[in-house]
Each structure stands twice: as C-alpha cells, then as structure tokens.
Design a protein around this motif. Sequence first.
Motif: not given
Length: 645
Positions: A128-136
């Motif tokens: 999930g953190l990887g997805m959140a950072v990709a979003r950012d």
Amino acid sequence: MTRPSTPLLDTVHAPADLRRLPEERLGELAAELRAETIDAVSVTGGHLGAGLGVVELTLALHYVFDTPYDRLVWDVGHQSYPHKILTGRRERIRTLRQGGGLSGFTNRAESEYDPFGAGHSSTSISAGLGMAVARDLDGGEGSAKRNVVCVIGDGAMSAGMAYEAMNNAGAMDSRLIVILNDNDMSIAPPVGAMSAYLARLISGPTYRTLRETAKQLAGNLPKFFGQKAARAEEYARGFWTGGTLFEELGFYYVGPIDGHNLDHLLPVLCNVRDMQTGPILVHVVTQKGKGYPPAEASADKYHGVQRFDVATGAQKKAVSNAPTYTRVFADALIEEARHDDKIVAINAAMPAGTGLDLFGEAFPTRTFDVGIAEQHAVTFAAGLATEGYKPFCAIYSTFLQRAYDQIVHDVVIQNLPVRFALDRAGLVGADGATHVGGFDLPMLACLPGMVVMAPANEAELVHMVATAAAYDEGPIAFRYPRGEGVGVERPARGSVLPIGKGRVVREGAAVALLSLGTRLAECLTAADQLAGFGLSTTVADARFVKPLDRELVLRLAREHEVLVTVEEGASGGFGSQVLGLLAEVGAFDRGLKVRTLTLPDRFLEHDSPAVQLAAAGLDARSIVAGVLGALGRAEADVQAALLSG
C-alpha cells in the motif's frame, strides 16, 4: 440445497450499486452477505471465520471509498470472500478453490478490485505504501485524491515486515490508511459507545482543525515548550484511546471501534477518507465467525474448513484409513521427545497446521509458537541449538522462503544442528500457487553442510524424524506433503537412517526410476506399465537429496540404458544434483539417457492434487511417456502411454 434468500444482495453487482443504497439498508445487506458467504463456503470449503468477521467492514469500505479507483489491499486473502461477492464475482463464488474457479486469495489477474495478490501475510502495508508513493509521484490533481486502504489482521501484525513498513510510512508521511482488523481481542481495550464517540471525535474535522491550530500556536513558542505541548497532546489522546505504539511509528491512531456496528464504522471511515495528511491507522475490533454460531464457538476449527452442512456446521471430511503426514510427524516427534528432553518444537503461528498443537499438549513447556515470524523462528531455533537443545522448526515449505537469510547466516554458516520439518512440500491442491512448496529443494540443496531428506511414505517419515533427532553434526531438513499417507504400517518409533543412503525397491534391467519423496508410488505404477512395453524397470528411493547417494546413482547409471529422476519440486533440486554427479564422472559419454522430472517452470493454479500432478508431468502416465520419449519410441507409443490409466 436451497440457497439463502438475498433480495437486496441480488441488486448489487458491483460496489457502485452498493453506494446507491441508503445507509439504513446496509444492516439488511450485511445479513444477506453473511448468509451468502456461509452457503458458498459450505459448498466449496475454504476459509470461513475470517471472512464472516469482516462482513460489515467490507460493506463499509466499499460504501465509503470509491473502489476500484481507491485502492483496497487485503492482507493475506482469506478474509476477502465477502469482498469477492461484492465486486462482480458472486456468480462464480461457488467455484472457490476449484479447478478453473476463483482463487481462495486476492488475485490481480482475477479482478480490477484486487490491486495486490496476497497469499502470505503482512504484505499489505508495504504494498500500500508503494501505491501511495506512486500516486504522489504521479502528481496530477486526480491521482492526488486517490485513497490507498490496507486491511491487516492482528495476526499479521506479529510479523516484523508490518512494522518495517509502518516505520517507513511514518517517516515518509505519505497519505495512507491502515485498517487494523483486531479479530481476537489480542490488542483491543473494551469497545463501546464512549470509544466510538472518541474515535469519531478525533477523526473529525473539528478536532483536527483545533489540533492544527494548536500546533501552529505551539510553533510560535520556544522549541522546548512546543515539543512538550505536542507530546502532551499525543499522550493524552493515547491515554483515552490507546494506540501509543502506532503514534510512535508515525501514524495518526483512531479507535478502537466496533467492526460490526455500521453506525460506528461509517462516520469514522468518512472522516478518515477526507483527511489529507499523513498515515492513519483505524483500529477495528471484529469477531471471527461472526453470525454463524459454530464458527463463533470454535474460531480455530472454522478458520479453514472442508465442505460442511450449514444447519449443523458438521464438516464433510473425506474418509481415509491413512493418517496425514502432518499427524505422522507429530506422533513421531512426540515419541522421540519422550526419550530426549532436549527436543523442543517451534512453529510460526501454525500449531494445528504443523501438528505441533499435539506436541504442545504433551510437552507444553517445550513448545513455542512465535507468531507469523518465520525469520525469528529460525534464528530463535539457532539460539536454542547453541545451548545444546534440539530444536525442530516446523514450518510450511512456502513460508520457510521468508527466512532464507536466517537459514544461511544464522544456521548454516555456523553449522548449528537445527532440524527443519517442512510441511506442505510440493503441490497443495486448492490453496494454489501462493502455497505450493516447490522451492525448498533447490533452496536448501545448494547450502554447504545441509542434509536434506524426503520420505516416500509414512514409515519413512517416522524414520526421518528419528534420524533428525539423532543428528548433531549440523543442520538437517526433511520435507513431506500435504494430505494423507499411502497407508503403510508405521513403526512405534523410528530407526536412525544412514546419512546419504538410498534404497532399491524393485530390480530391473533396462530403465531406472530414481524417486525422491512420495512420487515413489507413481514410479512403481509406471514400472508396471513399462513392463507392458517390454521394459524391465528398477525403482529406487533416493531418501536423500544431500548428501547424494553417489554409489546408488552411479550403479543405476552404469547398469541401465535410461535413468529418470522424479521429484515434486522445482528444477535445481534433486535432479540437478544427480546431473552434476553424472557430468562429473563422464556418464553421458557412455550414451546414458537421463531425464529429470520436476515441477514445470510455471505456477500451477488451484485444482485437485491429481489434476495438478498430471499437469506437472509427475503422474505415472507422464513418467512412462518420458521414458518412451528418451528411448526414441514411436510417438504413437508415447501418446498411448499419456492416454492410458
């Protein structure tokens, strides 16, 4: 059997349909979703208790968040059955874990609502953190609004990986929502109206606005006073709500709240959805098996179930006269421990799955369940071994992969006598690709000084437990499959096997089949079929991958035209060890024909064990076809062999 009446659920084909319903009807929908889940699993078997515990939470998450645009990541996957029903897979829900049917876990290839596959635990926060950072990193106004929500069970919170991810997320301060599904009250203080009120209050915009204003005011004070004010607010909130640990990791903690009360869940999730700063953890308390009395009364027995009768809860287990390999291991280890008080047993949150619940009943002070922490389990065992104890580390083959560094550095380099009992080695039927125990053989066989064994049947497993108990020269491992044995008689106590020595089971002249593990029975059947083609066949049981029985292998190579090795493991294991020896001595120069039958270079999806073994080319027909092909027999003979039986 009559299916439950589900008129409201019948109108929900996707989460968008769910979001069109008024809130006051969600309780009715939850009851129908729970009934549908129970009925579906009664037909297919599978994981029941965890899914029943998250029915309301699943509804609330899909109601509040804009899935699949918002990413919803389920940790493990066995709690995702209600999620599958709500996300367009209801028509196929009674194919769960069946060949060609739905996976028992989340699966990216199955649905856009499964953004991350999960068969092993404790991965959701990292992913999930990887997805959140990709979003950012993507920037754009639209993507910046995307929520990433991870649902992690408290059992999964016993793994260090979850805390590594939380520590990283807290430091990065990316907007991430973690739902802690506390489903056995191991963390939660009492949950009630006051707790729900506080959770709603501190997740709401008024409190957060006041908090930010106070932080700005404190920023104008001398640094010492500003730090003290922030610390006072944090600990005051922690005192009333709990969650100080998560706050220290950098998460804004909300909870605990009743995970079965939609009036509590919905407003808190709405508040959390609308927060635009940092990582947030929402602590939700649920009950495994909620709404189905047999599962509520016995959460462990209804975690994973066979097909069952909904009315009585009675599971329809197959009748067999043979014990499971897991039970054989447990009984044999108990017998050894009666004669040696230095034997101890370790498992990683799988006492029943590994049979160590039985060992624990017999020797409670010598049994250790370390939680979902395979890395710790291995190094803990290494520490015990340094002090003269004989640790048996019983872990599923697929989960031992997580502790490879510890095996190498903490056990093998130091040559410590840790005993590894690898359950669920080979193909695992309905649990599919995520749980296949295919990689332990190449993983362990390459390690200097490691002894690796595989029993052909129940009696051999008893002997290998005794052999491991007696072996103090270094690390030793033995692997065995899921399911029942072949029905041979077991000795009361095992005999110590000579290290690195196999055995010949049947003598022949033209073909040699060298089996490792429980494929021996298929090799014997194949030998009978080869006789019909005029081929006299030797069948041997290798017993050991390492050290390899050089004398046996070279004799088979010298006396036969064809040598076929058979193992239920990935390439790079037993067959590769045999090929290396034959190349070393120049056996191929004499025209020897060799075939190594292993698991194919692809993942086999869930199906019945028989279908999987045929697909892998490890059944008797495939062995016969491999021999005929090596001998250059006519294609018609090979095809006839594949079609026979």
